[in-house]
Design a protein around this motif. Structure first.
Motif, PDB file in Angstrom:
ATOM      1  N   ARG A   1       0.808  -1.223   0.000  1.00 42.46           N
ATOM      2  CA  ARG A   1       0.000   0.000   0.000  1.00 42.46           C
ATOM      3  C   ARG A   1       0.840   1.271   0.000  1.00 42.46           C
ATOM      4  N   ASP A   2       2.142   1.128   0.294  1.00 44.83           N
ATOM      5  CA  ASP A   2       3.007   2.297   0.393  1.00 44.83           C
ATOM      6  C   ASP A   2       3.803   2.566  -0.879  1.00 44.83           C
TER       7      ASP A   2
ATOM      8  N   ALA B   1      -0.425   0.070  -4.846  1.00 44.31           N
ATOM      9  CA  ALA B   1      -1.400   0.514  -3.852  1.00 44.31           C
ATOM     10  C   ALA B   1      -2.800  -0.007  -4.123  1.00 44.31           C
ATOM     11  N   VAL B   2      -3.095  -0.342  -5.370  1.00 45.96           N
ATOM     12  CA  VAL B   2      -4.456  -0.741  -5.761  1.00 45.96           C
ATOM     13  C   VAL B   2      -4.404  -2.091  -6.456  1.00 45.96           C
ATOM     14  N   ASP B   3      -5.369  -2.931  -6.128  1.00 42.57           N
ATOM     15  CA  ASP B   3      -5.484  -4.242  -6.772  1.00 42.57           C
ATOM     16  C   ASP B   3      -5.538  -4.102  -8.288  1.00 42.57           C
TER      17      ASP B   3
ATOM     18  N   TYR C   1     -10.610  -4.950  -8.131  1.00 39.87           N
ATOM     19  CA  TYR C   1     -10.784  -5.348  -6.737  1.00 39.87           C
ATOM     20  C   TYR C   1     -11.287  -6.789  -6.624  1.00 39.87           C
TER      21      TYR C   1
ATOM     22  N   ASN D   1      -9.932  -4.111  -1.756  1.00 40.75           N
ATOM     23  CA  ASN D   1      -8.562  -3.853  -2.169  1.00 40.75           C
ATOM     24  C   ASN D   1      -7.608  -4.668  -1.298  1.00 40.75           C
ATOM     25  N   ARG D   2      -7.121  -5.758  -1.835  1.00 44.45           N
ATOM     26  CA  ARG D   2      -6.245  -6.652  -1.078  1.00 44.45           C
ATOM     27  C   ARG D   2      -4.868  -6.052  -0.816  1.00 44.45           C
TER      28      ARG D   2
ATOM     29  N   ASP E   1      -4.069  -3.410   0.515  1.00 44.95           N
ATOM     30  CA  ASP E   1      -3.954  -2.742   1.809  1.00 44.95           C
ATOM     31  C   ASP E   1      -3.249  -3.613   2.841  1.00 44.95           C
ATOM     32  N   TYR E   2      -3.199  -4.908   2.576  1.00 47.14           N
ATOM     33  CA  TYR E   2      -2.628  -5.832   3.560  1.00 47.14           C
ATOM     34  C   TYR E   2      -1.312  -6.471   3.114  1.00 47.14           C
TER      35      TYR E   2
ATOM     36  N   GLU F   1      -3.945 -10.430   3.006  1.00 49.75           N
ATOM     37  CA  GLU F   1      -5.307 -10.000   3.298  1.00 49.75           C
ATOM     38  C   GLU F   1      -6.098 -11.051   4.079  1.00 49.75           C
TER      39      GLU F   1
ATOM     40  N   SER G   1     -12.821 -10.008   7.473  1.00 48.39           N
ATOM     41  CA  SER G   1     -11.979  -8.910   7.944  1.00 48.39           C
ATOM     42  C   SER G   1     -11.927  -8.834   9.464  1.00 48.39           C
TER      43      SER G   1
END
Length: 990
Positions: free
Chosen positions: A227-228, A233-235, A256, A307-308, A310-311, A353, A411
C-alpha cells in the motif's frame, strides 16, 4: 585443485575482483602480486600450487562484499549474471507461508535443488524441509573471506546436486584483533529500515599453534507494504487475449476482489454479480443493496470490491541472530585439528489479506452451497436464519432456491500471514595435514547440520466450527439472544456467526471459529568424508597429481502440520505430514595428467574425475568429468570440459503423500458423442456413467460446477530415479603481458551448455487424464489408477471427481550461453601522474538457449528471453581509490524480456497498445568509503551509499500472470520491487 590466491597492490590501491569476474582475472594478477595464502579453488580437489583453473570460476572476495550494499550474502550472489531467479527471497515469498523470507541461490535458472552449496568445501544443511535448498540467511556475510562459484556439472568432484554448479563459501580464519561494524538503511519512501550489527574477534593461542575466530551478528530488516508504493497501492490484474499470431497482454487497475468484507449473497443460483446482494457503508452493518459493483464501473460508479493491497507485503520483515566460529590447532607441522560452528536464528513474518470464505467450502453442494433457507431448530421446528435480512430471504425464495450461498472477506479475523522461526545449527570437526615434503595433503571430517522450523499461521478458520456457527436460532429461554442450533456444539463453546454486513461477526464468534495453522519441521544432515591429494609421480611435462576420497552422507526431513491442516478442515487444502530419509556412500577419484611443457605450447594438461555413489533410494549412480587446458603462452589459456552430473531425488519428491488441490481439469471426455471417433472416444464410452449420459443426452457435456468440482492430491513418488545432466564448457583466458606496467588486464570468454534428462517434474492433472484416456492400455495403466469419476448415484455422474498426480522423471531442460569477464586495473599515478588508481570489471552472460520439456514427447517450451531468462545480463563495477578514499559505482543490466511465453510480434504490441515485453533496465548503486587511521590504536572505515540510485521502477507484471509475485506487481525475484534506498555505517578494526 589448490593454487596461490593473490591480492595485488597497485599504487597503494587494493584491486578487488567484483561479482562475476572469472578466476582468470586473478591469474593475471599473480605475476606482480605478493603471496597471501593458499586456497582450494572450487572445481577440483587436487592440491597442486600454481595450477591455473580449467573450470570457469567466479569470485566474490571480502572487499567486494564490503563495497556491496547487501546484508544478506544471497542477495549479492543473486545479482550475478550466472544466477537465475531465486525460488525464494525476501520480496517473492510472502504468499509461500512455509518458506517466507528464505533466501537461496539458483545458478543458470535450473532450480535451487540443482545448485550445491558448500562452506569451506563441505556441504551445508538445507533450510527448506524436504529439499536440498540452503537458506543463505544462515551464512553470515561478515565471516566470509570469499565466495567461489563454478557453473556446470561438478557431481564427479562434489556429488549429487551439483548439476548447475557449486557455490563455495570460504570463511575467515587466523583472524587477530577485534572488528566492530554497524550499518543502517532506509528506503526513499521512509520504510524498510534495516539495522545490522557485527562483532568479529580472533586471537592466536598456545604459542601461535592455534587460532580461534568468532563472529556475533544481528540483522533486522523491516517490512515494506504494498500500500506504500504507487505501483502496488491498488489491486490490479494482468490478462492476455489471443490473436491469430499469438497472445497479447494487458493490465487492468483497479481490479478489486469480489470477496468483500461486507459479504456478497447469491439469490439466483447463478454467478451474475448484478443479482448479488451486498452492503454499502451506512448505519449499523451497512445499507443492503440488490446488486454488486466490483470495480465501480456501473452507473453509480461505486466500487463494492475489496482492495487486497492494503494488507500485502513487498518485503518480508526478517530478523536474524548469527554466531559463527572457526578454531584450529596445529599439533605439529604435519597434523592440525579444526572445528567450525554456526548457529543462526531467523524470524520472519508474512502478511496478506483476510481470508476469503466461500460458503461452498462450508456446506458443499447442499442448499445451493449456502445457508439453508429453512432448517430445524433445537425444538424440531423449521426456522430461517435470524441474521438473514428479509429481502435476501424473499429473493432467494422467489427464485426457487433452498439456500443462500455467499462469499465474504473475514476482515474481523484480521489479516492472514505466518510467523516462522528457523534455527540452523552446524558443526564440523576434523583433522588435516600433509606429508612427503608437503606434496601430499589429507583431511578427515565429520559434519552435522540441523535446521528446525516452527510456524504459526493466523487468520484461518475451522470449517466444522464455522458450519455450526452459521446455523443459529433465537434462544427460547432468553428472547433476543441468538445462539447456535446444535446443543453439543454449544457445550463446546459455539457462538453464532453473523456474516451479513460490515463488522457483523462478534469477537466471541471469531474466537470460536478461528483455527491457527501450525507446522513444525526438522532437517538433519550427517556427513563423514576423507580426502587425500598430491603428486603421484613425475612425468616429462610435470607431476601426475591425484585426489581421491570417500563420503558417507545421511539426509532426513520431517514436517508435521496441525490436525486440521492434515484433514483439510481449516479453510485450506489438506496437507499431510511428510517424513523421509536417505543415505549415500560415495567414492571418487580425480587425476591431472600433464601432457606438454615448453613445446609449441607452454603447457597442456588433462583432468579426469569419476564418482561412484550408492543411494538407499535410487541405487548406484556414476558420474564423470574430463577437462583439458592448454596454456599457449603467458597471454593465452585455452580450456574446456565435458561432464556428466546427477541429482538424486529429495525427501519431498520421494515421500510426500500428496497435498490436496482444487483445479479445473480438462476432461478429455467432455464433448464426446456416440459418433466421436478415435482412441479417446472409445475409452470414454467404455465408462458406464459416461455412456449412460451420452445415451440420454446425445453428448457427454459437463456443466460449470462439474468442470470446477475436481479435486486431487499432488505428491511424491517413491519410484523416482536420478536426473542426469550432460554439461560442456569451452573457452579461453587472455591475460596480456605486453601492456604497460601501469595497466593490468584479463579477459575470459566461455561457452557453456547444460542438458538435463529425466528431470523430476510434477505431472499435471491434465496430463494424467490425457495419458489415461489416450492410451491403448486403458484402463489398465498407471495413469488411469489415479482417476476417480462420480458414481451413477451422484448428481455429477461420470464427471471427474479426483485426479491424483505426483513427481516423475518426465522432463528435460536444455540451456546454453556465453560468459564474458573483463578485469582492468589502471594506476593513474604511474600513467599520467594523476593521483589514485581505477579498476573496472564486467561480467556478462548471453543466453543462447533455455528450453523446458515438462512431459517427455511434448514440444519444448522456449523460455529464452522471458522474464528471468533475459538474453543479455551483466554486472559492471567501476572503482576509484585514492589512499584511504574509495568510490564505487556498480551497474546491473537486465535485457528486454517477454512477460510470458509468447511468439507475439512487437508490431502487434504497438498496434494494440499493450505491453508484451518489458524494457531493458539498468540499476546503479553508489558507495563512498573512507578510512580513518590510527584512531584508538585502530582504523575506522566510514561508508555511505545508495542502492537503485535513479529509483528505477520495475516492469509491471500483474497478478494473473504465472511469473508475477503477488503483492509486488512485478517479478520480484528478478527486479527491484522496493525502490531507492540509502545506507550508512562504519567498520572499526583494532
Amino acid at each position: 585443485m589448490q593454487k596461490k590466491y593473490l591480492s595485488m597492490a597497485i599504487s597503494g590501491a587494493i584491486s578487488a575482483l567484483i561479482a562475476g569476474v572469472q578466476v582468470s582475472g586473478a591469474i593475471a594478477q599473480e605475476q606482480s602480486a605478493e603471496l597471501t595464502e593458499e586456497v582450494l579453488v572450487t572445481g577440483s580437489r587436487i592440491y597442486q600450487p600454481g595450477l591455473d583453473s580449467v573450470t570457469p570460476v567466479q569470485v566474490l572476495n571480502a572487499a567486494d562484499l564490503d563495497l556491496g550494499a547487501e546484508v544478506n550474502i544471497g542477495d549479492a550472489i543473486n545479482q550475478l549474471p550466472a544466477a537465475g531467479t531465486p525460488l525464494f527471497n525476501r520480496t517473492n515469498s510472502n504468499f509461500d507461508i512455509s518458506n517466507s523470507g528464505v533466501v537461496n541461490v539458483n545458478l543458470r535458472d535450473l532450480a535451487a535443488e540443482r545448485t550445491l552449496v558448500l562452506v569451506n568445501g563441505r556441504r551445508f544443511v538445507a533450510g527448506v524441509p524436504g529439499s536440498s535448498a540452503v537458506d543463505l540467511n544462515a551464512i553470515p556475510s561478515a565471516m566470509i573471506q570469499r565466495v567461489e562459484i563454478t557453473t556446470g556439472g561438478n557431481s564427479a568432484v562434489y556429488g549429487s546436486d551439483a548439476v548447475a554448479g557449486v557455490v563455495n563459501f570460504v570463511t575467515k580464519k587466523n583472524f587477530e584483533g577485534v572488528e566492530l561494524s554497524s550499518r543502517y538503511e532506509v528506503t526513499g519512501e521512509g520504510d524498510g529500515e534495516e539495522y545490522d550489527f557485527g562483532l568479529l574477534m580472533g586471537s592466536n593461542f598456545s604459542d601461535e599453534k592455534g587460532n580461534a575466530t568468532v563472529f556475533f551478528g544481528y540483522t533486522d530488516q523491516g517490512a515494506v507494504f504494498s500500500r506504500d508504493r504507487e505501483r502496488t497501492a491498488v489491486d490490479a490484474v494482468g490478462s492476455y487475449w489471443v490473436l491469430d499470431d499469438g497472445e497479447v497482454f494487458d493490465h487492468y487497475a483497479p481490479y478489486y476482489s469480489s470477496y468483500p468484507p461486507q459479504g456478497r449473497f447469491n439469490v439466483t443460483g447463478t454467478g451474475s454479480s448484478s443479482a448479488n446482494y451486498t452492503y454499502r457503508p451506512g448505519p449499523g452493518n451497512g445499507i443492503l443493496i440488490d446488486h454488486f459493483d466490483n470495480n465501480g464501473t456501473g452507473d453509480e460508479g461505486i466500487a463494492d470490491g475489496f482492495n487486497r493491497m492494503d494488507y500485502r507485503l513487498i518485503a518480508i520483515p526478517t530478523e536474524r541472530f548469527l554466531l559463527a566460529t572457526n578454531t584450529h590447532y596445529d599439533f605439529n607441522d604435519s597434523v592440525s585439528a579444526f572445528i567450525e560452528g554456526t548457529y543462526t536464528t531467523t524470524k520472519t513474518k508474512s502478511e496478506l489479506e483476510p481470508f476469503p470464505m466461500d460458503s461452498y467450502d462450508i456446506f458443499g453442494d447442499a442448499n445451493n452451497g449456502g445457508i439453508p433457507l429453512q432448517y430445524e431448530n433445537s425444538a424440531g421446528d423449521m426456522i430461517s436464519n435470524p441474521y438473514m435480512p428479509q429481502e435476501i430471504y424473499d429473493a432467494a425464495t422467489a427464485n426457487g432456491l433452498d439456500g443462500v450461498s455467499f462469499v465474504r472477506r473475514l476482515s474481523e479475523f484480521g489479516g492472514r500471514g505466518s510467523e516462522n522461526e528457523r534455527q540452523t545449527f552446524r558443526t564440523v570437526f576434523g583433522l588435516e595435514g600433509q606429508f612427503a615434503d608437503d606434496s601430499w595433503r589429507w583431511d578427515v571430517s565429520y559434519n552435522y547440520g540441523q535446521t528446525t522450523q516452527a510456524q504459526v499461521s493466523q487468520g484461518q478458520v475451522d470449517i466444522t466450527a464455522m458450519r455450526y456457527a452459521l446455523l443459529s436460532e433465537e434462544n427460547p429461554d432468553n428472547p433476543g439472544e441468538i445462539r447456535c442450533v446444535d446443543a453439543t456444539a454449544r457445550e463446546f463453546g459455539c457462538m453464532p456467526l453473523n456474516v451479513f454486513g460490515f463488522n457483523s461477526a462478534s469477537p466471541e464468534a471469531v474466537a470460536y471459529v478461528s483455527a491457527d495453522q501450525t507446522r513444525n519441521a526438522t532437517v538433519k544432515q550427517k556427513v563423514f568424508q576423507a580426502n587425500i591429494s598430491g603428486a603421484l609421480f613425475e612425468m616429462p611435462a610435470g607431476d601426475l597429481a591425484v585426489a581421491t576420497g570417500i563420503e558417507s552422507r545421511s539426509e532426513s526431513s520431517v514436517a508435521r502440520n496441525d490436525a486440521l491442516t492434515v484433514r483439510g478442515l481449516n479453510s485450506s487444502n489438506a496437507s499431510p505430514n511428510v517424513k523421509g530419509q536417505f543415505d549415500v556412500d560415495e567414492f571418487y577419484a580425480e587425476v591431472n595428467v600433464p601432457l606438454l611443457k615448453d613445446t609449441f605450447v607452454q603447457s597442456a594438461s588433462l583432468g579426469l574425475a569419476g564418482r561412484l555413489s550408492d543411494y538407499s533410494t535410487v541405487g548406484t549412480t556414476s558420474t564423470y568429468e574430463g577437462k583439458l587446458d592448454i596454456k599457449v603462452n603467458d597471454n593465452i589459456l585455452l580450456r574446456g570440459s565435458a561432464a556428466q552430473a546427477v541429482r538424486a531425488p529429495g525427501v519431498d519428491e520421494l515421500y510426500d503423500p500428496g497435498t490436496q488441490t482444487f483445479s479445473q481439469v480438462n476432461d478429455p471426455c467432455n464433448g464426446i458423442t456416440a459418433a466421436s471417433q478415435g482412441v479417446v472416444a472409445d475409452n470414454c464410452r467404455a465408462v458406464p456413467e459416461i455412456a449412460a449420459r451420452i445415451e440420454e443426452f446425445g453428448e457427454f457435456t459437463l456443466s460449470q460446477p462439474e468442470l470446477q468440482g475436481t479435486t486431487g492430491f499432488l505428491g511424491g513418488n517413491s519410484e523416482l530415479y536420478e536426473e542426469t545432466a550432460n554439461t560442456y564448457t569451452f573457452g579461453f583466458v587472455h591475460t596480456p603481458t605486453y601492456l604497460p606496467d601501469s595497466l593490468s588486464a584479463s579477459v575470459s570468454v566461455d561457452y557453456w551448455d547444460i542438458q538435463v534428462d529425466d528431470a523430476i517434474f510434477t505431472v499435471t492433472q491434465n496430463n494424467v487424464a490425457d495419458l489415461c484416456y489416450g492410451s491403448a492400455s486403458f484402463p489398465n495403466n498407471q495413469f488411469c489408477d489415479q482417476i476417480t469419476r462420480y458414481p451413477s448415484t451422484h448428481p455429477y455422474r461420470g464427471a471427474l471427481e479426483e485426479v491424483n498426480s505426483g513427481s516423475a522423471n518426465v522432463g528435460e531442460i536444455s540451456t546454453s550461453g556465453i560468459d564474458v569477464a573483463i578485469d582492468l586495473d589502471y594506476d593513474l599515478q604511474m600513467a599520467f601522474s594523476v593521483p589514485g588508481a581505477i579498476s573496472w570489471n564486467l561480467a556478462y552472460t548471453n543466453l543462447n538457449k533455455y528450453k523446458i520439456v515438462n512431459l517427455r514427447g511434448e514440444e519444448p517450451d522456449n523460455e529464452r528471453g522471458e522474464i528471468g531468462n533475459a538474453k543479455n545480463k551483466f554486472t559492471s563495477t567501476l572503482r576509484y581509490k585514492l589512499e584511504d578514499l574509495t568510490v564505487q559505482w556498480q551497474m546491473r543490466y537486465i535485457g528486454k524480456s517477454r512477460i510470458e511465453d509468447t511468439d507475439v510480434s512487437n508490431e502487434d504490441c504497438v498496434e494494440y497498445s499493450v505491453e508484451c515485453y518489458t524494457d531493458a533496465i539498468t540499476y546503479s548503486d553508489m558507495q563512498v568509503r573512507y578510512t580513518l587511521r590510527d584512531i584508538m590504536s585502530g582504523n575506522i572505515e566510514l561508508f555511505a551509499g545508495v542502492e537503485n540510485m535513479f529509483d528505477q521502477d520495475p516492469p509491471i507484471v500483474s497478478s494473473g500472470f504465472t511469473n508475477s509475485d503477488t503483492g509486488t506487481e512485478t517479478v520480484a525475484g528478478v527486479y527491484d520491487a522496493i525502490g531507492r534506498s540509502f545506507y550508512a555505517g562504519f567498520k572499526a578494526k583494532f
